[in-house]
Design an enzyme around this catalytic site. Structure first.
Site, PDB file in Angstrom:
ATOM      1  N   THR B 163       0.869  -1.194   0.000  1.00 59.56           N
ATOM      2  CA  THR B 163       0.000   0.000   0.000  1.00 59.56           C
ATOM      3  C   THR B 163       0.902   1.239   0.000  1.00 59.56           C
ATOM      4  O   THR B 163       1.349   1.668  -1.053  1.00 59.56           O
ATOM      5  CB  THR B 163      -0.957  -0.008   1.208  1.00 59.56           C
ATOM      6  OG1 THR B 163      -0.204  -0.137   2.416  1.00 59.56           O
ATOM      7  CG2 THR B 163      -1.945  -1.150   1.093  1.00 59.56           C
ATOM      8  N   LYS B 189       4.128  -6.973   3.733  1.00 59.81           N
ATOM      9  CA  LYS B 189       3.918  -5.552   3.477  1.00 59.81           C
ATOM     10  C   LYS B 189       3.647  -4.864   4.807  1.00 59.81           C
ATOM     11  O   LYS B 189       3.293  -5.498   5.800  1.00 59.81           O
ATOM     12  CB  LYS B 189       2.771  -5.305   2.498  1.00 59.81           C
ATOM     13  CG  LYS B 189       1.420  -5.791   2.947  1.00 59.81           C
ATOM     14  CD  LYS B 189       0.584  -4.824   3.744  1.00 59.81           C
ATOM     15  CE  LYS B 189       0.413  -3.484   3.106  1.00 59.81           C
ATOM     16  NZ  LYS B 189      -0.541  -2.642   3.891  1.00 59.81           N
ATOM     17  N   THR B 200      -2.959  -2.854   7.831  1.00 61.62           N
ATOM     18  CA  THR B 200      -1.559  -2.554   7.833  1.00 61.62           C
ATOM     19  C   THR B 200      -0.715  -3.735   7.488  1.00 61.62           C
ATOM     20  O   THR B 200      -0.438  -3.952   6.374  1.00 61.62           O
ATOM     21  CB  THR B 200      -1.133  -1.951   9.167  1.00 61.62           C
ATOM     22  OG1 THR B 200      -1.256  -0.561   8.973  1.00 61.62           O
ATOM     23  CG2 THR B 200       0.288  -2.217   9.557  1.00 61.62           C
ATOM     24  N   ASN B 407       1.626  11.671   8.334  1.00 55.51           N
ATOM     25  CA  ASN B 407       0.383  11.357   9.037  1.00 55.51           C
ATOM     26  C   ASN B 407      -0.487  12.550   9.368  1.00 55.51           C
ATOM     27  O   ASN B 407      -1.659  12.389   9.716  1.00 55.51           O
ATOM     28  CB  ASN B 407       0.692  10.568  10.308  1.00 55.51           C
ATOM     29  CG  ASN B 407       1.146   9.166   9.974  1.00 55.51           C
ATOM     30  OD1 ASN B 407       0.424   8.430   9.304  1.00 55.51           O
ATOM     31  ND2 ASN B 407       2.347   8.820  10.387  1.00 55.51           N
ATOM     32  N   SER B 412      -4.573  13.546   3.453  1.00 54.70           N
ATOM     33  CA  SER B 412      -4.597  12.086   3.638  1.00 54.70           C
ATOM     34  C   SER B 412      -6.045  11.594   3.670  1.00 54.70           C
ATOM     35  O   SER B 412      -6.934  12.320   4.060  1.00 54.70           O
ATOM     36  CB  SER B 412      -3.898  11.703   4.938  1.00 54.70           C
ATOM     37  OG  SER B 412      -4.700  12.071   6.040  1.00 54.70           O
TER      38      SER B 412
END
Lengths: 412, 412
Positions: B163, B189, B200, B407, B412
């Site tokens: 990702t 990943k 995640t 972040n 985002s």
């Protein structure tokens, strides 16, 4: 407060005027422990017959003054005074560190005519350096001669204990005990749970109420759970956290042993919560104050763990810094807490705007009020985990470049 | 891997050449779930008679594919295939999310001639959005027709599941079981425990060894404790963490039930640790790989808690980012872990240079080698808490402005 440091954008307008508390006198002086051109040593004296309660850091590497306070509190000595220096935490200093605490308390005892065991001590600042005793002992007589009870003495005392704080933190409230009005004053320091080379949070509370030590301790511990134990800047725990409550009894003609203390509990909670939120408002690099309210937990403790998980999530804190309505990160942090959650009933609201319900995103909710809220500097996150009736509230701040700049500084 | 994203400065030089694993074939395709111009859907097929073991996130808000895998693993179905998409985590999507997992696994079963319960699934990406089923189901026949076993198929599969990762992560090792050589391939990943809107970590391991499911599960769980459960980028836990180990048995003529698996354990541990450290090397904003080794703990679990406390401390991680030998922050983090510590025997070394001993700073230690070490990009922190013989090792990365930039990004 270091010269030239910019005050937190979340700071209150001014330090409040703290009224006298019968039986309490304070003084501050520049002893030159570390800082120059500012007070860095504070002495508070309470009259005979006072009681004291305390809650101290649970750190396994607690500093020498914390160990000293723990011993004196357990021995239930009548308190005489409190000595606090800024700039050196006297932590991780081995046996010499313990000896230096005793020497400074002996100096205070000699000046005031009490035993060293009746003197409580607190130090914050750099870890691992021996506390310089001579400048502190040398300054004690001057402190003892300049004790005062007025508002300016309180303000000066609150400023003398600061390290990397950007503003002094004080609060006051009144309460009625058996029809008599008593006062609760408090001041605190802390720029987050952590500071560059520093550690960290101190809070001192004084009342003229007459409250026996066992009751005082339980009232303090209870109020602490919903104030200082309910804040987090970054989840780190200091080696010096110290919160002490002194009760002089000078307002009371009769002992209040039997009296109803509910109103006093309310006033103490108000002062401690006010101070705790001020500490968060001075969090390193903070630009937003975040309140996390959790309900529906298995019990209050489970709700607190979930609230802390959200409040300590770098993912959530950076999203708030970016004014990003990133509720998926809140879902992650709730799931991460290790507590019972009913995903099918999980409700999340930001700024009062529900964003999830029945374990799913609420489709096409109105983002305008949500984005207005996130653009402000006080953010509210409400979570209902749908299990039972446990509740908790936690205060934290956002995680910003400012935090990194302060803590990754080569010159720290 | 998003186009134009700069590769982590800690990335390996190249993706390793993974040899074929008898019984395993893979394929990847651009299904258009979220990304454009890259593969985002991966199918791995294992021959009949394979076994599978898995460890899944403990999150209370686990995603629908995690719940699907948990059910199929508990039912001990013989595995047939693994389907993984990137870009949508199918998490917090309620009952429709669960239905969509089943529909994609039914499509794979129809194409391969097995039951949907024999198909395992994993998804990572945005949380809270329904998984688009049509593009995935539509791409399955093409995947089934393009299965291959060579190194390029492994490399393409490893890339298809990424990702916000900045590089593909693979590792391979060989082991001897009863005199016969077996292979362990793995790819993973994850750009940290967390990613912007993403969640995640996935790791998939394949071997041609013949190992019965109970043994395979215990070997995987054991190796996981010292690899993926021993890394942290920021202490957050994802809703999708999934680690699966497939054993095809195609290398073995005789079942290895009675065979000595110690060498296999070693090889699996090597592959999983390699992949876990690669995940940390791709941590968001990471500029330094930090290894925290704790000994002297009450037991291994206590040592792990202390190591995690150091590895998760923003205070420690920002100090390393600033190449600051701020060992006082390590003392704080050790004390914060809530485990037994003997402060009088606490030893801390950075880069092999002892900085504390007997509960005190080592005066006038040579700072030159210490600063050379901190200037590098691989940092070693060793802590002896002086209680007993518990040991643990944790890998993490530094906390930098880059982490905040990623972040706290408004977009985002």
């Amino acid at each position: 407060m270091s010269a030239g440091v910019k005050k937190s954008p979340l700071a209150p307008d001014a330090f409040p005027a703290l009224p006298p508390v019968a039986g309490v006198r304070l003084a501050a002086v520049e002893a030159g422990v570390k800082y120059r051109g500012r007070d860095d040593l504070m002495l508070a004296v309470v009259g005979e017959g006072a009681t004291v309660a305390g809650v101290l850091t649970r750190s396994a590497t607690a500093g020498a003054p914390v160990l000293w306070c723990r011993r004196q509190l357990q021995a239930e000595h009548r308190p005489c005074a409190l000595l606090v220096n800024a700039g050196n935490a006297n932590t991780f200093t081995g046996e010499p560190g313990a000896r230096h605490v005793r020497q400074t308390c002996e100096a205070v005892g000699a000046a005031l005519g009490c035993r060293p065991e009746q003197v409580l001590a607190a130090s914050t600042g750099v870890i691992g350096e021996l506390l310089p005793v001579a400048p502190i002992v040398g300054a004690v007589p001057q402190l003892a001669e300049s004790l005062a009870a007025d508002s300016s003495a309180w303000a000066r005392a609150a400023a003398a204990i600061l390290t990397t704080d950007t503003f002094a933190k004080g609060a006051t409230a009144q309460a009625a005990i058996a029809g008599q009005t008593v006062t609760v004053n408090g001041f605190a320091k802390g720029s987050g749970m952590i500071e560059p080379n520093m550690a960290t949070m101190l809070a001192f509370l004084f009342t003229d109420a007459a409250i026996a030590r066992p009751a005082l301790q339980s009232i303090l511990a209870d109020a602490n759970e919903r104030s200082f134990n309910a804040i987090s800047v970054d989840g780190d725990t200091s080696t010096s956290d110290t919160c002490l409550l002194f009760a002089t009894g000078r307002a009371a003609d009769a002992p209040a042993a039997s009296a109803d203390l509910d109103d006093f509990r309310r006033a103490l909670q108000a002062v401690m919560t006010d101070l705790a939120v001020q500490v968060v408002r001075d969090g390193e690099g903070a630009t937003k104050l975040i309140t996390v309210e959790v309900c529906g937990g298995e019990d209050d403790r489970a709700a607190m763990r979930i609230a802390k998980s959200v409040a300590n999530s770098p993912l959530v804190k950076t999203a708030i810094a970016g004014a990003d309505a990133n509720w998926g990160r809140i879902v992650m942090a709730v799931g991460h807490a290790g507590q019972r959650v009913d995903p099918a009933r999980l409700k999340i609201a930001i700024g009062g705007v529900p964003v999830t319900d029945h374990g799913r995103r609420i489709d096409d909710f109105d983002e305008a009020p949500l984005n207005r809220h996130l653009g402000g500097d006080e953010i509210l996150i409400e979570v209902d985990v749908g299990v039972a009736s446990g509740r908790a509230r936690v205060w934290t701040c956002d995680l910003t470049r400012g935090y990194i700049d302060i803590n990754a500084d080569y010159r720290s």
